[in-house]
Design a protein around this motif. Structure first.
Motif, PDB file in Angstrom:
ATOM      1  N   ILE A 124       0.835  -1.206   0.000  1.00 16.42           N
ATOM      2  CA  ILE A 124       0.000   0.000   0.000  1.00 16.42           C
ATOM      3  C   ILE A 124       0.868   1.253   0.000  1.00 16.42           C
ATOM      4  CG2 ILE A 124      -1.685   1.309   1.336  1.00 16.42           C
ATOM      5  CD1 ILE A 124      -2.828  -1.333   2.305  1.00 16.42           C
ATOM      6  N   PHE A 125       1.888   1.278   0.847  1.00 15.29           N
ATOM      7  CA  PHE A 125       2.732   2.471   0.946  1.00 15.29           C
ATOM      8  C   PHE A 125       3.430   2.766  -0.384  1.00 15.29           C
ATOM      9  CE2 PHE A 125       7.018   4.186   1.575  1.00 15.29           C
ATOM     10  CZ  PHE A 125       6.722   5.394   2.188  1.00 15.29           C
ATOM     11  N   ASN A 126       4.079   1.770  -0.956  1.00 15.77           N
ATOM     12  CA  ASN A 126       4.842   2.013  -2.182  1.00 15.77           C
ATOM     13  C   ASN A 126       3.943   2.315  -3.364  1.00 15.77           C
ATOM     14  OD1 ASN A 126       7.823   1.511  -1.574  1.00 15.77           O
ATOM     15  ND2 ASN A 126       6.902  -0.300  -0.676  1.00 15.77           N
ATOM     16  N   TYR A 127       2.753   1.722  -3.414  1.00 16.90           N
ATOM     17  CA  TYR A 127       1.852   2.033  -4.531  1.00 16.90           C
ATOM     18  C   TYR A 127       1.348   3.467  -4.433  1.00 16.90           C
ATOM     19  CZ  TYR A 127      -1.872   1.728  -7.944  1.00 16.90           C
ATOM     20  OH  TYR A 127      -2.679   1.964  -9.031  1.00 16.90           O
ATOM     21  N   VAL A 128       0.942   3.880  -3.246  1.00 12.71           N
ATOM     22  CA  VAL A 128       0.455   5.255  -3.067  1.00 12.71           C
ATOM     23  C   VAL A 128       1.564   6.254  -3.379  1.00 12.71           C
ATOM     24  CG1 VAL A 128      -0.395   6.913  -1.374  1.00 12.71           C
ATOM     25  CG2 VAL A 128      -1.336   4.604  -1.429  1.00 12.71           C
ATOM     26  N   MET A 129       2.770   5.988  -2.908  1.00 10.97           N
ATOM     27  CA  MET A 129       3.869   6.909  -3.160  1.00 10.97           C
ATOM     28  C   MET A 129       4.256   6.927  -4.638  1.00 10.97           C
ATOM     29  SD  MET A 129       4.485   8.385  -0.344  1.00 10.97           S
ATOM     30  CE  MET A 129       6.000   9.216  -0.792  1.00 10.97           C
ATOM     31  N   ALA A 130       4.257   5.770  -5.298  1.00 14.01           N
ATOM     32  CA  ALA A 130       4.601   5.733  -6.727  1.00 14.01           C
ATOM     33  C   ALA A 130       3.557   6.443  -7.566  1.00 14.01           C
ATOM     34  CB  ALA A 130       4.755   4.282  -7.183  1.00 14.01           C
ATOM     35  N   ALA A 131       2.286   6.347  -7.172  1.00 18.16           N
ATOM     36  CA  ALA A 131       1.215   6.940  -7.971  1.00 18.16           C
ATOM     37  C   ALA A 131       1.086   8.442  -7.750  1.00 18.16           C
ATOM     38  CB  ALA A 131      -0.115   6.245  -7.660  1.00 18.16           C
ATOM     39  N   PHE A 132       1.386   8.929  -6.539  1.00 19.68           N
ATOM     40  CA  PHE A 132       1.110  10.329  -6.213  1.00 19.68           C
ATOM     41  C   PHE A 132       2.372  11.159  -5.997  1.00 19.68           C
ATOM     42  CE2 PHE A 132      -2.702   8.007  -4.933  1.00 19.68           C
ATOM     43  CZ  PHE A 132      -3.674   8.731  -5.605  1.00 19.68           C
ATOM     44  N   THR A 133       3.547  10.564  -6.119  1.00 17.32           N
ATOM     45  CA  THR A 133       4.789  11.330  -6.028  1.00 17.32           C
ATOM     46  C   THR A 133       5.187  11.814  -7.419  1.00 17.32           C
ATOM     47  OG1 THR A 133       5.558  10.046  -4.132  1.00 17.32           O
ATOM     48  CG2 THR A 133       7.221  11.257  -5.374  1.00 17.32           C
ATOM     49  N   SER A 134       5.523  13.088  -7.523  1.00 20.07           N
ATOM     50  CA  SER A 134       5.964  13.621  -8.809  1.00 20.07           C
ATOM     51  C   SER A 134       7.293  12.982  -9.205  1.00 20.07           C
ATOM     52  CB  SER A 134       6.125  15.138  -8.724  1.00 20.07           C
ATOM     53  OG  SER A 134       6.708  15.654  -9.916  1.00 20.07           O
ATOM     54  N   PRO A 135       7.421  12.508 -10.441  1.00 23.00           N
ATOM     55  CA  PRO A 135       8.682  11.862 -10.843  1.00 23.00           C
ATOM     56  C   PRO A 135       9.850  12.826 -10.942  1.00 23.00           C
ATOM     57  CG  PRO A 135       7.226  12.109 -12.720  1.00 23.00           C
ATOM     58  CD  PRO A 135       6.429  12.517 -11.518  1.00 23.00           C
ATOM     59  N   GLY A 136       9.563  14.116 -10.965  1.00 21.56           N
ATOM     60  CA  GLY A 136      10.636  15.108 -11.056  1.00 21.56           C
ATOM     61  C   GLY A 136      10.586  15.857 -12.369  1.00 21.56           C
ATOM     62  N   LEU A 137      10.497  17.195 -12.312  1.00 20.60           N
ATOM     63  CA  LEU A 137      10.431  18.036 -13.505  1.00 20.60           C
ATOM     64  C   LEU A 137      11.655  18.936 -13.556  1.00 20.60           C
ATOM     65  CD1 LEU A 137       6.669  19.101 -13.228  1.00 20.60           C
ATOM     66  CD2 LEU A 137       7.623  17.103 -14.374  1.00 20.60           C
ATOM     67  N   PRO A 138      12.314  19.039 -14.688  1.00 16.05           N
ATOM     68  CA  PRO A 138      13.491  19.918 -14.780  1.00 16.05           C
ATOM     69  C   PRO A 138      13.073  21.385 -14.737  1.00 16.05           C
ATOM     70  CG  PRO A 138      12.965  18.980 -16.924  1.00 16.05           C
ATOM     71  CD  PRO A 138      12.054  18.306 -15.942  1.00 16.05           C
ATOM     72  N   PRO A 139      13.811  22.205 -14.017  1.00 13.86           N
ATOM     73  CA  PRO A 139      13.499  23.644 -13.988  1.00 13.86           C
ATOM     74  C   PRO A 139      13.925  24.327 -15.282  1.00 13.86           C
ATOM     75  CG  PRO A 139      15.470  23.199 -12.732  1.00 13.86           C
ATOM     76  CD  PRO A 139      14.950  21.861 -13.177  1.00 13.86           C
ATOM     77  N   GLN A 140      13.569  25.591 -15.411  1.00 14.48           N
ATOM     78  CA  GLN A 140      13.941  26.342 -16.607  1.00 14.48           C
ATOM     79  C   GLN A 140      15.439  26.595 -16.670  1.00 14.48           C
ATOM     80  OE1 GLN A 140      12.207  27.249 -19.287  1.00 14.48           O
ATOM     81  NE2 GLN A 140      10.421  26.158 -18.472  1.00 14.48           N
ATOM     82  N   ASN A 141      16.042  26.846 -15.524  1.00 17.57           N
ATOM     83  CA  ASN A 141      17.475  27.076 -15.461  1.00 17.57           C
ATOM     84  C   ASN A 141      18.141  25.829 -14.879  1.00 17.57           C
ATOM     85  OD1 ASN A 141      17.175  29.753 -16.375  1.00 17.57           O
ATOM     86  ND2 ASN A 141      16.694  30.437 -14.286  1.00 17.57           N
ATOM     87  N   VAL A 142      18.849  25.108 -15.707  1.00 16.45           N
ATOM     88  CA  VAL A 142      19.507  23.879 -15.272  1.00 16.45           C
ATOM     89  C   VAL A 142      21.011  24.093 -15.306  1.00 16.45           C
ATOM     90  CG1 VAL A 142      17.623  22.403 -16.058  1.00 16.45           C
ATOM     91  CG2 VAL A 142      19.495  22.937 -17.622  1.00 16.45           C
ATOM     92  N   PRO A 143      21.742  23.518 -14.351  1.00 18.20           N
ATOM     93  CA  PRO A 143      23.197  23.716 -14.328  1.00 18.20           C
ATOM     94  C   PRO A 143      23.916  23.029 -15.476  1.00 18.20           C
ATOM     95  CG  PRO A 143      22.534  22.133 -12.654  1.00 18.20           C
ATOM     96  CD  PRO A 143      21.273  22.699 -13.216  1.00 18.20           C
ATOM     97  N   GLN A 144      23.313  21.971 -16.022  1.00 16.98           N
ATOM     98  CA  GLN A 144      23.944  21.232 -17.120  1.00 16.98           C
ATOM     99  C   GLN A 144      22.848  20.725 -18.046  1.00 16.98           C
ATOM    100  OE1 GLN A 144      26.198  17.841 -15.887  1.00 16.98           O
ATOM    101  NE2 GLN A 144      26.816  17.271 -17.966  1.00 16.98           N
ATOM    102  N   ALA A 145      22.924  21.071 -19.318  1.00 16.41           N
ATOM    103  CA  ALA A 145      21.931  20.645 -20.302  1.00 16.41           C
ATOM    104  C   ALA A 145      22.641  19.920 -21.434  1.00 16.41           C
ATOM    105  CB  ALA A 145      21.160  21.842 -20.856  1.00 16.41           C
ATOM    106  N   VAL A 146      22.044  18.813 -21.864  1.00 18.23           N
ATOM    107  CA  VAL A 146      22.632  18.041 -22.958  1.00 18.23           C
ATOM    108  C   VAL A 146      21.954  18.342 -24.285  1.00 18.23           C
ATOM    109  CG1 VAL A 146      23.388  16.175 -21.456  1.00 18.23           C
ATOM    110  CG2 VAL A 146      21.086  16.115 -22.404  1.00 18.23           C
TER     111      VAL A 146
END
Length: 380
Positions: free
Chosen positions: A113-135
């Motif tokens: 239950i814990f890992n499913y709720v966290m996987a479903a409702f946690t943001s995977p991570g979005l890059p900001p507009q200003n990044v220190p390193q861009a490829v």
């Protein structure tokens, strides 16, 4: 002699004629469609474009349905385990093993239950507009992309260390929830295997029908609930029939009919749970093994395809391509679980934990190798 010679030469002439026609068709196709940048992968992408369109436009609508399906099926399995399987364990085994089953089952359930709720409702991570390193620059977001970031065509945004978009979570699997996703798969697989083995005896009794139930029927709450609800109604109808000098009817509301209906529900629930858990354990086990293989190599699902192409390209040049984010089997697993800064496997993996991964998902440490004539490239 001439007739015999022509008959013997007939198959060869037919083969030559067919080959000539095929060559003409091949030449006509290349004359009309030739492009020096065309490759097998380009044609495959073009052929699969309708399927990609369907996935991009309908997966986001299927996500809530599939999440609801996961919740319903998991709840049904847990309910059947409490009502049917656990009483069977209680009746047959010693109290020590009953307590072991009790705590082990609830440890698995809490992790699922814990890992499913966290996987479903946690943001995977979005890059900001200003990044220190861009490829590179994302062609759809028109924004800089940090290393290991990719654009999700379903979420319409770039994801840090994107692995894939999971419709069962209705969310992308990325930097901040990749650990939750894998642990959910592991504990759900472990739970289905456990329920399958724990309920195997009861399933055999119901499926093959060669033995009676070991546990008395009155022990199960489902039968007791039916008897309590419908038995009262039957006694009321019996009293009314006695007052009107009529014999009580044995229709579908009688305890006899009720007992048969309850037994049928119990029987179907046992078989449904076993077949569902056995099937899910196989499918989820294969998925878990694949992701464990990728984690051990320091790759995501997307990077596995990219690195495969890179290896082929380097091999043609006589070079060896190495994944720059591969720090060895144990090193990759420690980085994946975020073990460091005093975190331990026993506390932060075997039990629910909210800790974040190491780093920020924008800057990535890369591995270095040294060249050896006897062992080739070695990780430093």
């Amino acid at each position: 002699m001439r007739i015999q010679w022509r008959l013997m030469d007939f198959p060869r002439n037919v083969k030559r004629w067919v080959a000539g026609k095929l060559e003409n068709c091949h030449l006509a196709m290349f004359t009309l469609c030739y492009n020096q940048f065309t490759s097998f992968h380009t044609m495959l992408d073009a052929a699969l474009e309708p399927m990609f369109w369907i996935v991009d436009h309908f997966t986001k609508y299927m996500g809530p349905i599939m999440v609801t399906l996961v919740v319903i099926l998991t709840t049904m399995v847990v309910a059947v385990f409490y009502i049917c399987v656990f009483p069977h364990i209680w009746y047959q085994t010693e109290m020590l093993w009953v307590m072991v089953h009790f705590f082990f089952a609830h440890w698995l359930l809490a992790n699922v239950i814990f890992n499913y709720v966290m996987a479903a409702f946690t943001s995977p991570g979005l890059p900001p507009q200003n990044v220190p390193q861009a490829v590179s620059i994302c062609k759809k977001c028109i924004s800089p992309k940090p290393p290991r970031s990719h654009h999700c065509s379903i979420c319409k945004r770039c994801i840090l260390k994107m692995d894939h978009h999971c419709p069962w979570l209705n969310n992308c699997v990325g930097y901040y929830n990749h650990r939750y996703f894998f642990l959910f798969c592991f504990y759900m697989w472990f739970g289905t295997v456990y329920v399958t083995f724990a309920g195997h005896d009861v399933f055999k009794q119901h499926f093959f029908g060669k033995e009676e139930l070991t546990v008395p029927a009155f022990f199960f709450p489902i039968n007791m609930a039916y008897q309590k609800i419908w038995g009262t109604k039957y006694e009321t109808k019996k009293a009314e029939a006695a007052s009107s000098s009529k014999s009580p009817s044995t229709d579908d509301q009688s305890p006899e009919a009720l007992t048969g209906y309850g037994d049928m529900m119990f029987h179907n629930a046992i078989i449904f749970q076993f077949i569902l858990c056995a099937g899910v354990s196989v499918a989820l086990g294969l998925l878990m093994v694949w992701h464990a293989h990728l984690i051990g190599r320091g790759e995501t699902s997307i990077e596995a395809h990219i690195n495969t192409k890179q290896r082929k390209r380097y091999r043609k040049k006589g070079l060896i391509y190495k994944n720059p984010y591969n720090f060895g089997f144990w090193g990759n697993w420690k980085r994946f679980f975020g073990l460091g800064r005093g975190r331990t496997f026993w506390r932060h993996v075997l039990f629910p934990s909210f800790h974040d991964p190491l780093g920020d998902g924008l800057m990535w440490e890369t591995s270095t190798y040294k060249s050896s004539h006897s062992n080739g490239l070695q990780l430093l």
